[in-house]
Design a protein around this motif. Structure first.
Motif, PDB file in Angstrom:
ATOM      1  N   SER A 155      11.218   0.911   9.432  1.00  0.00           N
ATOM      2  CA  SER A 155      10.283  -0.077  10.029  1.00  0.00           C
ATOM      3  C   SER A 155       8.793   0.131   9.217  1.00  0.00           C
ATOM      4  O   SER A 155       7.832  -0.894   9.528  1.00  0.00           O
ATOM      5  N   LYS A 156       8.317   1.003   8.449  1.00  0.00           N
ATOM      6  CA  LYS A 156       7.123   1.154   7.933  1.00  0.00           C
ATOM      7  C   LYS A 156       7.272   0.956   6.243  1.00  0.00           C
ATOM      8  O   LYS A 156       6.124   0.569   5.677  1.00  0.00           O
ATOM      9  N   TYR A 157       8.507   1.557   5.769  1.00  0.00           N
ATOM     10  CA  TYR A 157       8.323   1.523   4.259  1.00  0.00           C
ATOM     11  C   TYR A 157       9.580   0.703   3.717  1.00  0.00           C
ATOM     12  O   TYR A 157      10.622   0.567   4.218  1.00  0.00           O
ATOM     13  N   GLY A 202       0.925  -1.120   0.064  1.00  0.00           N
ATOM     14  CA  GLY A 202      -0.176   0.015   0.090  1.00  0.00           C
ATOM     15  C   GLY A 202       0.883   1.273  -0.132  1.00  0.00           C
ATOM     16  O   GLY A 202       2.098   1.147   0.441  1.00  0.00           O
ATOM     17  N   MET A 203       0.473   2.302  -0.553  1.00  0.00           N
ATOM     18  CA  MET A 203       1.067   3.662  -0.757  1.00  0.00           C
ATOM     19  C   MET A 203       0.307   4.409   0.321  1.00  0.00           C
ATOM     20  O   MET A 203      -0.813   4.751   0.361  1.00  0.00           O
ATOM     21  N   GLU A 204       1.323   5.162   1.109  1.00  0.00           N
ATOM     22  CA  GLU A 204       1.099   6.328   2.011  1.00  0.00           C
ATOM     23  C   GLU A 204       1.655   7.503   1.897  1.00  0.00           C
ATOM     24  O   GLU A 204       2.828   7.587   1.535  1.00  0.00           O
ATOM     25  N   PHE A 205       0.900   8.546   1.838  1.00  0.00           N
ATOM     26  CA  PHE A 205       1.369  10.028   1.754  1.00  0.00           C
ATOM     27  C   PHE A 205       2.432  10.241   2.928  1.00  0.00           C
ATOM     28  O   PHE A 205       2.036  10.057   4.006  1.00  0.00           O
ATOM     29  N   ILE A 206       3.600  10.748   2.589  1.00  0.00           N
ATOM     30  CA  ILE A 206       4.443  11.048   3.709  1.00  0.00           C
ATOM     31  C   ILE A 206       4.862  12.675   3.736  1.00  0.00           C
ATOM     32  O   ILE A 206       4.507  13.346   4.882  1.00  0.00           O
ATOM     33  N   ALA A 207       5.095  13.376   2.645  1.00  0.00           N
ATOM     34  CA  ALA A 207       5.167  14.761   2.646  1.00  0.00           C
ATOM     35  C   ALA A 207       5.253  15.366   1.591  1.00  0.00           C
ATOM     36  O   ALA A 207       5.298  14.718   0.306  1.00  0.00           O
ATOM     37  N   SER A 208       5.120  16.769   1.542  1.00  0.00           N
ATOM     38  CA  SER A 208       4.773  17.364   0.258  1.00  0.00           C
ATOM     39  C   SER A 208       6.024  18.811   0.471  1.00  0.00           C
ATOM     40  O   SER A 208       6.069  19.046   1.525  1.00  0.00           O
ATOM     41  N   SER A 209       6.839  19.172  -0.808  1.00  0.00           N
ATOM     42  CA  SER A 209       7.358  20.257  -0.737  1.00  0.00           C
ATOM     43  C   SER A 209       6.616  21.454  -0.452  1.00  0.00           C
ATOM     44  O   SER A 209       7.053  22.526  -0.125  1.00  0.00           O
ATOM     45  N   ILE A 211       6.269   3.138   0.241  1.00  0.00           N
ATOM     46  CA  ILE A 211       5.405   1.808   0.074  1.00  0.00           C
ATOM     47  C   ILE A 211       5.566   1.159   1.209  1.00  0.00           C
ATOM     48  O   ILE A 211       6.536   0.569   1.656  1.00  0.00           O
ATOM     49  N   VAL A 212       4.363   0.641   1.799  1.00  0.00           N
ATOM     50  CA  VAL A 212       4.331  -0.096   3.057  1.00  0.00           C
ATOM     51  C   VAL A 212       5.134  -1.436   2.877  1.00  0.00           C
ATOM     52  O   VAL A 212       4.668  -2.249   1.915  1.00  0.00           O
ATOM     53  N   ASN A 213       5.883  -1.823   3.977  1.00  0.00           N
ATOM     54  CA  ASN A 213       6.371  -2.987   4.253  1.00  0.00           C
ATOM     55  C   ASN A 213       5.421  -4.174   4.054  1.00  0.00           C
ATOM     56  O   ASN A 213       4.243  -4.304   4.128  1.00  0.00           O
ATOM     57  N   SER A 214       6.073  -5.292   3.242  1.00  0.00           N
ATOM     58  CA  SER A 214       5.188  -6.530   3.062  1.00  0.00           C
ATOM     59  C   SER A 214       5.238  -7.488   4.227  1.00  0.00           C
ATOM     60  O   SER A 214       5.906  -7.041   5.188  1.00  0.00           O
ATOM     61  N   GLY A 270       8.836  22.431 -17.434  1.00  0.00           N
ATOM     62  CA  GLY A 270       9.733  21.679 -16.225  1.00  0.00           C
ATOM     63  C   GLY A 270       9.465  20.137 -16.480  1.00  0.00           C
ATOM     64  O   GLY A 270       9.195  19.524 -17.528  1.00  0.00           O
ATOM     65  N   ILE A 271       9.527  19.578 -15.533  1.00  0.00           N
ATOM     66  CA  ILE A 271       9.733  17.994 -15.444  1.00  0.00           C
ATOM     67  C   ILE A 271       8.438  17.414 -14.688  1.00  0.00           C
ATOM     68  O   ILE A 271       8.286  18.117 -13.570  1.00  0.00           O
ATOM     69  N   ILE A 272       7.730  16.589 -15.258  1.00  0.00           N
ATOM     70  CA  ILE A 272       6.745  15.967 -14.405  1.00  0.00           C
ATOM     71  C   ILE A 272       6.854  14.377 -14.473  1.00  0.00           C
ATOM     72  O   ILE A 272       7.153  13.845 -15.872  1.00  0.00           O
ATOM     73  N   GLY A 273       6.527  13.822 -13.650  1.00  0.00           N
ATOM     74  CA  GLY A 273       6.762  12.279 -13.436  1.00  0.00           C
ATOM     75  C   GLY A 273       7.011  11.670 -12.320  1.00  0.00           C
ATOM     76  O   GLY A 273       6.733  12.416 -11.132  1.00  0.00           O
ATOM     77  N   SER A 274       7.557  10.537 -12.143  1.00  0.00           N
ATOM     78  CA  SER A 274       8.105   9.964 -10.995  1.00  0.00           C
ATOM     79  C   SER A 274       9.347   9.260 -10.685  1.00  0.00           C
ATOM     80  O   SER A 274      10.109   9.023 -11.884  1.00  0.00           O
ATOM     81  N   PHE A 275      10.007   9.549  -9.453  1.00  0.00           N
ATOM     82  CA  PHE A 275      11.172   8.971  -9.321  1.00  0.00           C
ATOM     83  C   PHE A 275      11.000   7.926  -7.835  1.00  0.00           C
ATOM     84  O   PHE A 275      10.532   8.516  -7.093  1.00  0.00           O
ATOM     85  N   ARG A 276      11.407   6.818  -8.100  1.00  0.00           N
ATOM     86  CA  ARG A 276      11.263   5.615  -7.275  1.00  0.00           C
ATOM     87  C   ARG A 276      12.746   5.340  -6.470  1.00  0.00           C
ATOM     88  O   ARG A 276      13.558   5.282  -7.427  1.00  0.00           O
ATOM     89  N   ILE A 277      12.684   5.265  -5.196  1.00  0.00           N
ATOM     90  CA  ILE A 277      13.906   4.628  -4.442  1.00  0.00           C
ATOM     91  C   ILE A 277      13.736   3.348  -3.938  1.00  0.00           C
ATOM     92  O   ILE A 277      12.664   3.358  -3.168  1.00  0.00           O
ATOM     93  N   LEU A 278      14.136   2.326  -4.431  1.00  0.00           N
ATOM     94  CA  LEU A 278      14.021   1.033  -3.896  1.00  0.00           C
ATOM     95  C   LEU A 278      14.759   0.480  -2.985  1.00  0.00           C
ATOM     96  O   LEU A 278      16.077   0.549  -3.236  1.00  0.00           O
ATOM     97  N   LYS A 279      14.101   0.092  -1.995  1.00  0.00           N
ATOM     98  CA  LYS A 279      14.636  -0.523  -0.710  1.00  0.00           C
ATOM     99  C   LYS A 279      16.128   0.080  -0.339  1.00  0.00           C
ATOM    100  O   LYS A 279      17.264  -0.260  -0.300  1.00  0.00           O
ATOM    101  N   PRO A 280      16.006   1.431   0.162  1.00  0.00           N
ATOM    102  CA  PRO A 280      17.407   2.255   0.274  1.00  0.00           C
ATOM    103  C   PRO A 280      17.937   1.977   1.916  1.00  0.00           C
ATOM    104  O   PRO A 280      18.921   2.150   2.019  1.00  0.00           O
ATOM    105  N   ASN A 281      17.072   1.003   2.560  1.00  0.00           N
ATOM    106  CA  ASN A 281      17.627   0.406   3.830  1.00  0.00           C
ATOM    107  C   ASN A 281      18.584  -0.749   3.731  1.00  0.00           C
ATOM    108  O   ASN A 281      18.979  -1.369   4.541  1.00  0.00           O
TER     109      ASN A 281
END
Length: 175
Positions: A32-34, A8-15, A172-175, A99-110
């Motif tokens: 511990s969450k994502y 599941g996807m949870e909102f965290i923050a906005s600039s 992205i919530v932990n599985s 400008g730029i529109i789209g998405s940037f994903r960071i996978l398993k940064p921990n």
């Protein structure tokens, strides 16, 4: 009973709406969450013409960001100073360039491995008589070569401020 599946996807923050901002930083990482994070880029436009949007990693909660040439690689194997957002197609600041529109994903940064970033974005380069826009699409993979957990990210242009736009962060919530 089936296997628990996360994702599941949870909102965290906005600039918030950016206006002449030097950078936009996000520190809401929580292993511990994502598992992973998605940053949505909404018409992020540079104040200086022909710029690449940079995404620098932090391993100390945003106290500092790594800008060392060679600590990031793209899928072409070259050394860079950040994750790749739009290195191939720079963003402009003239009227009709959105400008730029789209998405940037960071996978398993921990994970104790290199942190991978994936981009799916468009760089709007012109407007034809007000009838629409043309864009250059960017689909890139880049990686941060540290095996220390990434726990903050900072977006900024290679030169000049962020003139306008917004960036939002989702976990992205932990599985």
């Amino acid at each position: 009973m089936g296997t628990k599946i996360g994702g599941g996807m949870e909102f965290i923050a906005s600039s918030g709406e950016l206006s002449s901002a030097a950078s936009a930083s996000f520190t809401g990482f929580d292993a511990s969450k994502y598992d992973s994070y998605v940053f949505n880029l909404y018409y992020v436009k540079p104040a200086t013409n022909n710029q690449a949007l940079l995404a620098h990693a932090s391993t100390n909660g945003g106290t500092s960001y790594d800008t060392t040439d060679g600590n990031y690689h793209y899928n072409d194997g070259a050394d860079y100073t950040s994750f790749n957002i739009n290195q191939q197609y720079t963003a402009g600041n003239a009227s009709g360039k959105y400008g730029i529109i789209g998405s940037f994903r960071i996978l398993k940064p921990n994970a104790t491995a290199h942190t991978v970033g994936l981009v799916h974005a468009s760089v709007y380069t012109s407007s034809a008589d007000g009838r629409g826009t043309t864009s250059n699409d960017t689909y890139r993979t880049s990686e941060y070569l540290s095996t220390t957990a990434v726990n903050a990210i900072q977006f900024k242009f290679g030169s000049g401020n962020i003139a306008s736009g917004e960036i939002t962060m989702f976990g992205i919530v932990n599985s």
